[in-house]
Design a protein around this motif. Structure first.
Motif, short mmCIF file in Angstrom:
data_model
loop_
_atom_site.label_atom_id
_atom_site.label_comp_id
_atom_site.label_asym_id
_atom_site.label_seq_id
_atom_site.Cartn_x
_atom_site.Cartn_y
_atom_site.Cartn_z
N VAL A 38 6.22 -5.24 -7.88
CA VAL A 38 4.86 -4.69 -8.02
C VAL A 38 4.88 -3.41 -8.84
O VAL A 38 3.98 -3.16 -9.65
N LEU A 39 5.93 -2.60 -8.69
CA LEU A 39 6.04 -1.38 -9.48
C LEU A 39 6.34 -1.69 -10.95
O LEU A 39 5.87 -0.98 -11.85
N GLU A 40 7.10 -2.76 -11.19
CA GLU A 40 7.38 -3.16 -12.57
C GLU A 40 6.10 -3.65 -13.25
O GLU A 40 5.86 -3.37 -14.43
N ILE A 41 5.26 -4.35 -12.50
CA ILE A 41 3.98 -4.82 -13.05
C ILE A 41 3.08 -3.63 -13.40
O ILE A 41 2.50 -3.57 -14.48
N LEU A 42 2.99 -2.68 -12.47
CA LEU A 42 2.13 -1.52 -12.73
C LEU A 42 2.65 -0.68 -13.90
O LEU A 42 1.86 -0.12 -14.67
N ALA A 43 3.97 -0.60 -14.01
CA ALA A 43 4.54 0.15 -15.14
C ALA A 43 4.17 -0.50 -16.47
O ALA A 43 3.85 0.21 -17.45
N LEU A 44 4.18 -1.82 -16.55
CA LEU A 44 3.79 -2.50 -17.77
C LEU A 44 2.29 -2.35 -18.05
O LEU A 44 1.88 -2.23 -19.21
N ILE A 45 1.49 -2.35 -17.00
CA ILE A 45 0.05 -2.11 -17.19
C ILE A 45 -0.17 -0.71 -17.76
O ILE A 45 -0.98 -0.52 -18.68
N ALA A 46 0.58 0.27 -17.23
CA ALA A 46 0.47 1.64 -17.76
C ALA A 46 0.89 1.69 -19.23
O ALA A 46 0.25 2.36 -20.06
N THR A 47 1.97 0.99 -19.57
CA THR A 47 2.43 0.94 -20.96
C THR A 47 1.37 0.30 -21.85
O THR A 47 1.11 0.76 -22.98
N GLY A 48 0.75 -0.76 -21.32
CA GLY A 48 -0.32 -1.41 -22.07
C GLY A 48 -1.47 -0.48 -22.36
O GLY A 48 -2.06 -0.50 -23.46
N ALA B 45 -3.35 2.39 -5.10
CA ALA B 45 -3.70 1.09 -4.52
C ALA B 45 -4.66 1.30 -3.37
O ALA B 45 -4.41 2.10 -2.46
N GLU B 46 -5.79 0.58 -3.42
CA GLU B 46 -6.76 0.62 -2.34
C GLU B 46 -6.85 -0.77 -1.70
O GLU B 46 -6.26 -1.74 -2.18
N ARG B 47 -7.62 -0.86 -0.63
CA ARG B 47 -7.78 -2.13 0.09
C ARG B 47 -9.16 -2.72 -0.16
O ARG B 47 -10.13 -2.00 -0.38
N VAL B 48 -9.20 -4.05 -0.06
CA VAL B 48 -10.49 -4.74 -0.04
C VAL B 48 -10.28 -6.04 0.73
O VAL B 48 -9.23 -6.68 0.62
N PHE B 49 -11.27 -6.39 1.54
CA PHE B 49 -11.23 -7.60 2.35
C PHE B 49 -12.45 -8.45 2.05
O PHE B 49 -13.43 -7.99 1.44
N TYR C 146 0.85 -1.21 0.00
CA TYR C 146 0.00 0.00 0.00
C TYR C 146 0.88 1.25 0.00
O TYR C 146 0.63 2.22 -0.73
N ASP C 147 1.94 1.21 0.80
CA ASP C 147 2.84 2.35 0.90
C ASP C 147 3.70 2.49 -0.36
O ASP C 147 3.84 3.58 -0.92
N VAL C 148 4.26 1.37 -0.82
CA VAL C 148 5.15 1.40 -1.98
C VAL C 148 4.42 1.94 -3.21
O VAL C 148 4.93 2.80 -3.94
N ILE C 149 3.21 1.45 -3.45
CA ILE C 149 2.47 1.86 -4.65
C ILE C 149 2.00 3.30 -4.54
O ILE C 149 2.13 4.09 -5.48
N ASN C 150 1.46 3.67 -3.39
CA ASN C 150 0.85 4.99 -3.27
C ASN C 150 1.87 6.12 -3.13
O ASN C 150 1.50 7.29 -3.21
N GLN C 151 3.14 5.78 -2.95
CA GLN C 151 4.16 6.82 -3.01
C GLN C 151 4.31 7.38 -4.43
O GLN C 151 4.81 8.48 -4.62
#
Length: 850
Positions: free
Chosen positions: A166-176, A65-69, A54-59
């Motif tokens: 996780v940041l590498e995954i999000l970067a590829l999603i953004a590129t997509g 990144a949000e939460r869900v339970f 949560y901290d790593v992504i939202n920086q």
């Protein structure tokens, strides 16, 4: 989803407005994901992995990144009835509208809960059924080292540490997004990332596939750690500020999966940890600090770390928790210091009752060390000790079971004759062989064998009143054993069991073996076959998933276990060539990680500082935390989302807020000192107020005006500090004898129905309604005299309640007047309080306290 909050049990768990929660403008975020934990809020809010991501992504401003339970079953039913999809906590975005949902798989019994959440989110369960309109479903966590039983449900899985990948995954999603990739192209691009496993490749082709290697964070000092951790509403399972002091463990317990898959050891420096602890306690207001690692006592600079935190914690009544302590790993000096501040329970894990069996599992604990540890603990004031054991370990005999009782009796004797409230608890769990461990080939006890051995232990413990035996349910261990070493054939069982109602299987009150047995039968699978010993030469379902520890090392450790030979911790002894490190020119099995840099243990000291230093200087408390210098009454409002906070949740909110702003609170005396705070009558959940109060004492004199300014930013959305009044310290606090509420309705038909009912009510001399007595027996109550006036106002009905003859819930009164009244269709807010001395508190919009 939030419009249904009045229908939810524990609605605060779905608000997403806790202190330190992050809220972003969705129009400015390029990639929007959910961090999903497949269990209840109170469990998930204790999970450090979600807090880190949560901290790593939202920086990063471009990601959110949000939460869900997992919702409770009654909430799931409400969502289904209203055809509403499960949504994120912070922005109430339905999960099916996100870019990705990232699940943390922390144990095997959560598998059906993943399907439960996907179903609630209106997302197809199977990866091959999802289209471009659906989010990617991604798994991480310890279970991905063998998640074949749930492989068909995930688009991809991540092995190992998540902070970087996780940041590498999000970067590829953004590129997509930018380049308009199709779903299949995006998954194909993600599959190239080291640490990503795409299950659709199929394990039947595993021999032809290159192994998927776990990801590794090399240096924890260079990795961000969340200090502004979210302060949960309500009490989570582990209610503390946890700081990860180290990752990985090389103690070498042969049953322990985490000790194998998270190698090598990487310690944070004492300086880094000091900064994290100071910032974390200030940002959260926690009253307990936890040094978290797989083996906290083996942290090389534990004494220095403890002493650097001790003085602040002593002054502020913050307890220090050292979980995962190995017997003998904490010096007598540190034990003495721990006994001077708020004590948490003493928990130790000998794991086996005899020295022979402890050597088999490489526990590295002797009986003398254990008894020396408990003797000192009892001398320092501990009264309760919990000991963890396993049954069904390889080579176990009846003598080893007898040894559990014998060891507990010796621990009890170590308390001496003066112990009064002595309680020794033996917590027993069946051994479950785990992948990537030396015992991955071993047999697991059947349910019948487990129950026989538990029954035997119960008969041994029965005569001893000061000994308590607790045990893990045999059905849970059976299912855990099947799925921990399972293959992809079990995916059908997981899905079928879910469709038959198997959810929250890790909760004893939800555990039901019948749907699982039916699902195994439907799939034509003999579940007990998965508990059998495995041939050393046969392929295993997880062979294609590389966690870094070699098969040769595991076989060597298995052979040493059968010889009852111990293997020392390579953190402080010779390297055992397990396969992870590149130390001294060795070749790591994590080839892609090794190409990027060396893989070596990171430790502060070559020897534990407790073995080298002299006794630490004692630190004395410099002020009396029990002193009452002033008493204050804080008036506050709670409206909007804050109306869904219960009284217990409010108490935690205030105590944490006071700690965050540094108020010098007074504490009670006793074994567990608590802040001296008190509250007005509890409002029902869903009822608001603009004139609530609570009282608190401080041990130093402070300016009342400064309190309001310091508290202004420390309440969740919907709460506000209104005024502070100083009260005499010794006098009994005044309590209101009457209150005014405003009642409004969302729809005219509900308002008209209530208006008709209240006219009849006010004309009546008595109004008898059924009410249970304090003993839960049927009774009656005349509520007519409790309502003195009802009038129409600009915001709705204004009702005057008189509490001189007794207090009941305002909602109970309104339901007594109108049997169809419900907070789903109405809003009720307290706007005034009246006292016997003539003082009153009205809405700050119309009046001020007098």
């Amino acid at each position: 989803m939030k419009e249904l909050l009045p229908l939810f049990s524990r609605p605060s768990h779905y608000l997403g407005t806790e202190i330190n929660s992050i809220h972003k403008d969705l129009s400015t975020t390029g990639v929007h994901v959910a961090l999903a934990f497949p269990d209840l809020y109170e469990v998930g809010m204790s999970y450090l992995g979600q807090k880190i991501l949560y901290d790593v992504i939202n920086q990063r401003p471009e990601y959110y990144a949000e939460r869900v339970f997992a919702p409770t079953q009654d909430v799931f039913d409400v969502l289904r009835e209203h055809q509403t999809a499960l949504a994120t906590l912070e922005s109430d975005t339905p999960l099916h509208k996100l870019d990705a949902v990232l699940f943390s798989l922390t144990h095997e019994l959560c598998y059906t809960n993943v399907l439960y959440m996907l179903d609630a989110a209106h997302i197809p369960l199977h990866a091959d059924q999802r289209g471009p309109e659906h989010p990617l479903i991604i798994a991480g966590g310890g279970c991905t080292c063998n998640a074949e039983p749930v492989a068909p449900f995930f688009d991809l899985m991540v092995l190992g540490d998540g902070e970087e990948i996780v940041l590498e995954i999000l970067a590829l999603i953004a590129t997509g997004h930018e380049q308009g990739w199709e779903r299949s192209a995006l998954i194909q691009a993600l599959a190239v990332l080291p640490g990503v496993y795409v299950p659709c490749a199929g394990t039947e082709r595993a021999a032809a596939l290159a192994q998927v290697e776990k990801r590794l964070v090399r240096d924890m000092n260079q990795t961000a750690f969340p200090t502004r951790q979210i302060v949960p509403f309500g009490k989570p399972v582990h209610d503390r500020f946890s700081v990860e002091i180290a990752r990985g463990c090389t103690r070498g317990c042969r049953f322990c999966q985490a000790g194998m898959i998270y190698r090598p050891v990487r310690e944070r420096s004492v300086e880094t940890l000091g900064e994290l602890i100071s910032q974390g306690l200030a940002a959260t207001g926690s009253e307990e600090l936890s040094f978290l690692s797989l083996s906290t006592g083996d942290f090389s600079s534990l004494e220095a770390l403890f002493l650097s935190s001790y003085h602040k914690c002593l002054q502020e009544q913050v307890s220090i928790s050292l979980p995962s302590l190995r017997v003998g790993s904490v010096s007598a000096e540190l034990m003495a210091l721990m006994g001077r501040i708020r004590r948490t329970g003493l928990t130790l894990a000998p794991e086996a009752g005899t020295q022979r069996l402890r050597d088999v599992i490489n526990k590295g604990v002797t009986e003398d060390e254990l008894l020396a540890h408990t003797t000192q603990a009892f001398e320092l004031g501990w009264q309760q000790v919990k000991l963890y054991f396993m049954i069904g370990l390889p080579t176990e005999t009846t003598a080893d079971l007898d040894g559990i009782l014998d060891l507990c009796l010796k621990v009890a004797q170590s308390a001496g004759p003066k112990a009064r409230r002595l309680q020794i608890t033996a917590a027993v769990s069946p051994f479950v062989p785990k992948p990537h461990t030396p015992f991955q080939w071993e047999e697991q006890l059947s349910m019948e064998e487990t129950e026989e051995r538990i029954a035997y232990l119960r008969s041994l413990f029965r005569p001893y009143k000061k000994l308590k035996l607790k045990w893990h349910h045999s059905h849970m261990s059976f299912l855990e054993g099947v799925f921990s070493r399972g293959d992809r054939r079990l995916a059908k069982v997981v899905e079928d069991a879910y469709q038959r109602g198997a959810v929250f299987t890790s909760w004893s009150d939800h555990l039901d073996l019948e749907p699982w047995q039916a699902a195994f039968a439907e799939a034509g699978i003999t579940a007990s076959d998965y508990l059998l010993a495995r041939d050393l030469d046969q392929p295993l379902p997880w062979d294609h998933l590389q966690c870094g520890v070699s098969r040769e090392f595991l076989l060597t450790e298995r052979a040493r276990a059968l010889r009852e030979a111990q293997t020392p911790d390579c953190r402080y002894a010779a390297c055992r060539s397990c396969g992870v490190c590149t130390l001294d020119g060795r070749t790591s099995l994590l080839t892609e990680q090794a190409r990027a840099g060396e893989i070596v243990p990171v430790v502060n000291l070559a020897r534990r500082d407790q073995e080298q230093s002299s006794a630490p200087e004692p630190v004395q408390r410099t002020e009396d935390v029990h002193h009452k210098a002033q008493r204050f009454r804080l008036w506050y409002s709670k409206v909007g989302p804050a109306t869904y906070l219960s009284q217990l949740e409010l108490q935690r909110i205030f105590e944490r807020a006071f700690r965050r702003v540094g108020l010098p609170l007074s504490f009670s005396s006793g074994f567990h000192p608590a802040p001296l705070v008190s509250f007005a009558r509890a409002l029902p959940v869903g009822v608001g107020s603009v004139c609530e109060w609570m009282d608190f004492f401080v041990r130093e004199r402070i300016d009342p005006d400064a309190i309001l300014a310091r508290l202004s930013e420390e309440f969740p959305h919907g709460m506000r500090a209104v005024e502070v009044q100083e009260l005499p310290c010794q006098r009994k606090a005044p309590v209101s004898v009457g209150e005014t509420f405003v009642l409004s309705f969302a729809h005219a038909r509900h308002e008209e129905r209530f208006a008709h009912a209240v006219r009849d009510f006010m004309r009546a001399e008595t109004w008898i309604v059924p009410k249970l007595t304090k003993k839960g027996e049927p009774g009656e109550l005349d509520i007519r005299s409790m309502v003195t006036e009802v009038r129409s106002g600009s915001q709705g009905f204004e009702l005057e309640f008189d509490w001189r003859e007794g207090y009941v819930s305002p909602v109970f009164l309104l339901q007594g007047i109108d049997t169809e009244f419900s907070l789903v269709h109405a809003r009720i807010t307290k706007i005034g309080q009246y006292f016997d001395n003539g003082a009153k508190m009205l809405s700050p919009l119309t009046s001020t306290p007098t």
